[in-house]
Design a protein around this motif. Structure first.
Motif, PDB file in Angstrom:
ATOM      1  N   VAL A 214       0.963  -0.850  -0.232  1.00  0.00           N
ATOM      2  CA  VAL A 214      -0.049   0.076   0.430  1.00  0.00           C
ATOM      3  C   VAL A 214       0.713   0.897  -0.534  1.00  0.00           C
ATOM      4  N   PHE A 215       2.036   1.165   0.722  1.00  0.00           N
ATOM      5  CA  PHE A 215       2.551   2.537   1.254  1.00  0.00           C
ATOM      6  C   PHE A 215       3.252   2.790  -0.551  1.00  0.00           C
ATOM      7  N   GLU A 216       4.544   2.398  -1.012  1.00  0.00           N
ATOM      8  CA  GLU A 216       4.994   1.406  -1.998  1.00  0.00           C
ATOM      9  C   GLU A 216       4.351   2.406  -2.858  1.00  0.00           C
ATOM     10  N   ILE A 217       3.025   1.826  -2.912  1.00  0.00           N
ATOM     11  CA  ILE A 217       1.189   2.486  -4.031  1.00  0.00           C
ATOM     12  C   ILE A 217       1.103   3.785  -4.234  1.00  0.00           C
ATOM     13  N   ILE A 218       1.065   4.069  -2.635  1.00  0.00           N
ATOM     14  CA  ILE A 218       1.144   6.007  -2.608  1.00  0.00           C
ATOM     15  C   ILE A 218       2.382   6.475  -2.785  1.00  0.00           C
ATOM     16  N   GLU A 219       3.970   6.227  -2.792  1.00  0.00           N
ATOM     17  CA  GLU A 219       4.803   6.837  -3.084  1.00  0.00           C
ATOM     18  C   GLU A 219       4.457   6.921  -4.727  1.00  0.00           C
ATOM     19  N   MET A 220       4.055   5.421  -5.413  1.00  0.00           N
ATOM     20  CA  MET A 220       4.510   5.554  -6.947  1.00  0.00           C
ATOM     21  C   MET A 220       3.672   6.330  -7.489  1.00  0.00           C
ATOM     22  N   LEU A 221       2.275   6.494  -6.990  1.00  0.00           N
ATOM     23  CA  LEU A 221       1.028   7.344  -6.977  1.00  0.00           C
ATOM     24  C   LEU A 221       1.637   9.652  -7.931  1.00  0.00           C
ATOM     25  N   ASN A 222       2.229   9.298  -6.171  1.00  0.00           N
ATOM     26  CA  ASN A 222       2.593  10.658  -5.955  1.00  0.00           C
ATOM     27  C   ASN A 222       4.217  11.166  -6.626  1.00  0.00           C
ATOM     28  N   ARG A 223       4.572   9.952  -6.802  1.00  0.00           N
ATOM     29  CA  ARG A 223       6.001   9.989  -7.597  1.00  0.00           C
ATOM     30  C   ARG A 223       6.327  10.062  -9.287  1.00  0.00           C
ATOM     31  N   GLU A 224       5.942   8.847  -9.465  1.00  0.00           N
ATOM     32  CA  GLU A 224       5.179   8.734 -11.139  1.00  0.00           C
ATOM     33  C   GLU A 224       4.128   9.426 -11.434  1.00  0.00           C
ATOM     34  N   TYR A 225       2.803  10.058 -11.124  1.00  0.00           N
ATOM     35  CA  TYR A 225       2.302  11.079 -11.283  1.00  0.00           C
ATOM     36  C   TYR A 225       1.832  11.842 -11.315  1.00  0.00           C
ATOM     37  N   GLY A 226       2.838  12.117  -9.683  1.00  0.00           N
ATOM     38  CA  GLY A 226       2.467  13.292  -9.696  1.00  0.00           C
ATOM     39  C   GLY A 226       0.520  13.631  -9.128  1.00  0.00           C
ATOM     40  N   MET A 227       0.679  11.869  -8.523  1.00  0.00           N
ATOM     41  CA  MET A 227      -0.984  12.367  -7.429  1.00  0.00           C
ATOM     42  C   MET A 227      -1.492  13.063  -6.223  1.00  0.00           C
ATOM     43  N   THR A 228      -1.850  14.478  -6.031  1.00  0.00           N
ATOM     44  CA  THR A 228      -1.852  14.565  -4.408  1.00  0.00           C
ATOM     45  C   THR A 228      -2.798  13.803  -4.050  1.00  0.00           C
ATOM     46  N   ILE A 229      -2.419  14.003  -2.733  1.00  0.00           N
ATOM     47  CA  ILE A 229      -2.596  12.422  -1.769  1.00  0.00           C
ATOM     48  C   ILE A 229      -3.004  13.086  -0.370  1.00  0.00           C
ATOM     49  N   LEU A 230      -4.235  12.931   0.077  1.00  0.00           N
ATOM     50  CA  LEU A 230      -4.557  13.237   2.288  1.00  0.00           C
ATOM     51  C   LEU A 230      -4.286  11.812   2.460  1.00  0.00           C
ATOM     52  N   LEU A 231      -4.169  11.615   3.167  1.00  0.00           N
ATOM     53  CA  LEU A 231      -3.562  10.669   3.250  1.00  0.00           C
ATOM     54  C   LEU A 231      -4.157  10.449   5.205  1.00  0.00           C
ATOM     55  N   VAL A 232      -5.433   9.329   5.680  1.00  0.00           N
ATOM     56  CA  VAL A 232      -4.953   9.364   6.516  1.00  0.00           C
ATOM     57  C   VAL A 232      -5.331   7.897   7.182  1.00  0.00           C
ATOM     58  N   GLU A 233      -4.416   7.914   8.544  1.00  0.00           N
ATOM     59  CA  GLU A 233      -3.616   6.452   8.453  1.00  0.00           C
ATOM     60  C   GLU A 233      -3.123   6.645  10.181  1.00  0.00           C
ATOM     61  N   GLN A 234      -3.230   4.997  10.564  1.00  0.00           N
ATOM     62  CA  GLN A 234      -2.783   4.856  11.654  1.00  0.00           C
ATOM     63  C   GLN A 234      -1.016   4.561  12.111  1.00  0.00           C
ATOM     64  N   ASN A 235      -0.673   3.977  11.248  1.00  0.00           N
ATOM     65  CA  ASN A 235      -0.040   2.967  10.865  1.00  0.00           C
ATOM     66  C   ASN A 235       1.501   4.422  10.933  1.00  0.00           C
ATOM     67  N   ALA A 236       1.536   5.495  11.682  1.00  0.00           N
ATOM     68  CA  ALA A 236       2.400   6.513  11.743  1.00  0.00           C
ATOM     69  C   ALA A 236       3.613   6.484  11.277  1.00  0.00           C
ATOM     70  N   ASN A 237       3.920   5.764  11.424  1.00  0.00           N
ATOM     71  CA  ASN A 237       5.418   5.454  11.502  1.00  0.00           C
ATOM     72  C   ASN A 237       6.046   6.079   9.554  1.00  0.00           C
ATOM     73  N   GLN A 238       4.796   4.245   8.788  1.00  0.00           N
ATOM     74  CA  GLN A 238       4.978   4.648   7.234  1.00  0.00           C
ATOM     75  C   GLN A 238       4.123   6.014   7.071  1.00  0.00           C
ATOM     76  N   ALA A 239       3.336   5.836   7.908  1.00  0.00           N
ATOM     77  CA  ALA A 239       2.213   7.634   6.341  1.00  0.00           C
ATOM     78  C   ALA A 239       3.188   8.589   6.565  1.00  0.00           C
ATOM     79  N   LEU A 240       4.233   9.103   8.216  1.00  0.00           N
ATOM     80  CA  LEU A 240       5.209  10.591   8.088  1.00  0.00           C
ATOM     81  C   LEU A 240       6.489  10.026   7.006  1.00  0.00           C
ATOM     82  N   ARG A 241       6.684   8.205   6.982  1.00  0.00           N
ATOM     83  CA  ARG A 241       8.016   8.246   5.935  1.00  0.00           C
ATOM     84  C   ARG A 241       7.658   8.880   4.126  1.00  0.00           C
ATOM     85  N   VAL A 242       6.488   9.077   3.914  1.00  0.00           N
ATOM     86  CA  VAL A 242       5.721   8.677   2.834  1.00  0.00           C
ATOM     87  C   VAL A 242       5.282  10.514   2.601  1.00  0.00           C
ATOM     88  N   ALA A 243       5.432  11.265   3.866  1.00  0.00           N
ATOM     89  CA  ALA A 243       3.990  12.697   3.638  1.00  0.00           C
ATOM     90  C   ALA A 243       5.298  13.527   3.188  1.00  0.00           C
TER      91      ALA A 243
END
Length: 247
Positions: A172-201
């Protein structure tokens, strides 16, 4: 792209959001973390108009979203991958994906399906399978792909890793990074997994009891002693751990 200013929201007599303000710029991934019941999902769904905010403003590309129905907000270019996935279990994978084209150009359906199959090969393998028979991780891939079928300008992702096995959490987090990096997707993410979420934000906010109590870059919050103690080093997110830190 998205500007939320001094937003208050209620469920009956219960106030869920208390003067929340945040900004999501075009091309950013912005993460919202917080304890269970802090108001994260309420804020996310308030963007779509359910519940309707009681005061404040929500602007998308300079246009107010107040008073608009979910379908009207969707037509503006906002899509959500909702908490709990909410796929249609008795419909096939392909039928679920096509549900995401309701507000898109129908002439591009075939190309969009192929794009999703290229992005999520497991969905190509399961195309004619009933969605309810997929694993939890496969259903999450389907929920994300369905949202992408509408060609959103802003993708809302509500707890995408919730209940998933570690292998799918990483995916899931690989997909989030890919969508933003390769497609320029703007993303608002709500997530309990703070460690992973902060790493991609690019940037992040901490929501507590309906109010924003901290904000900064993903790196800054990842290194914050208060955030680390509360969310990254054995803290208990259900216990409003930052209350003392921000008092």
């Amino acid at each position: 792209m998205l500007q939320i200013e001094n937003v208050h929201a209620h469920y009956g007599h219960v106030q869920a959001l208390r003067g929340v303000s945040l900004v999501v710029n075009e091309g950013e991934t912005v993460t919202l973390i917080g304890a269970n019941g802090a108001g994260k999902s309420t804020l996310m769904t308030s963007i779509l108009g359910a519940p309707r905010i009681t005061s404040g403003s929500i602007l998308f590309q300079g246009k107010s979203l107040q008073g608009l129905g979910v379908h009207e907000v969707s037509r503006l270019g906002i899509a959500i991958s909702p908490e709990g996935r909410r796929i249609f279990p008795r419909m096939s994978v392909i039928e679920n994906l096509l549900m995401g084209t309701t507000f898109a150009d129908h002439g591009s359906r075939h190309a969009d399906l192929q794009r999703m199959f290229d992005m999520f090969p497991i969905l190509a393998e399961r195309g004619h399978q009933l969605a309810g028979t997929l694993s939890g991780g496969e259903q999450q891939m389907l929920a994300i792909a369905r949202a992408l079928m509408s060609h959103p300008k802003l993708l809302l992702m509500d707890e995408p890793s919730l209940g998933l096995a570690p292998i799918y959490i990483r995916k899931v987090f690989e997909i989030i990074e890919m969508l933003n990096r390769e497609y320029g997707m703007t993303i608002l993410l709500v997530e309990q997994n703070a460690n992973q979420a902060l790493r991609v934000a690019h940037r992040a906010y901490v929501l507590q009891q309906g109010s924003i109590v901290m904000s900064g870059t993903g790196r800054e919050l990842l290194q914050s002693p208060e955030v680390r103690a509360a969310y990254l080093e054995g803290g208990k997110p259900h216990s409003d751990p930052l209350q003392t830190a921000v008092a």
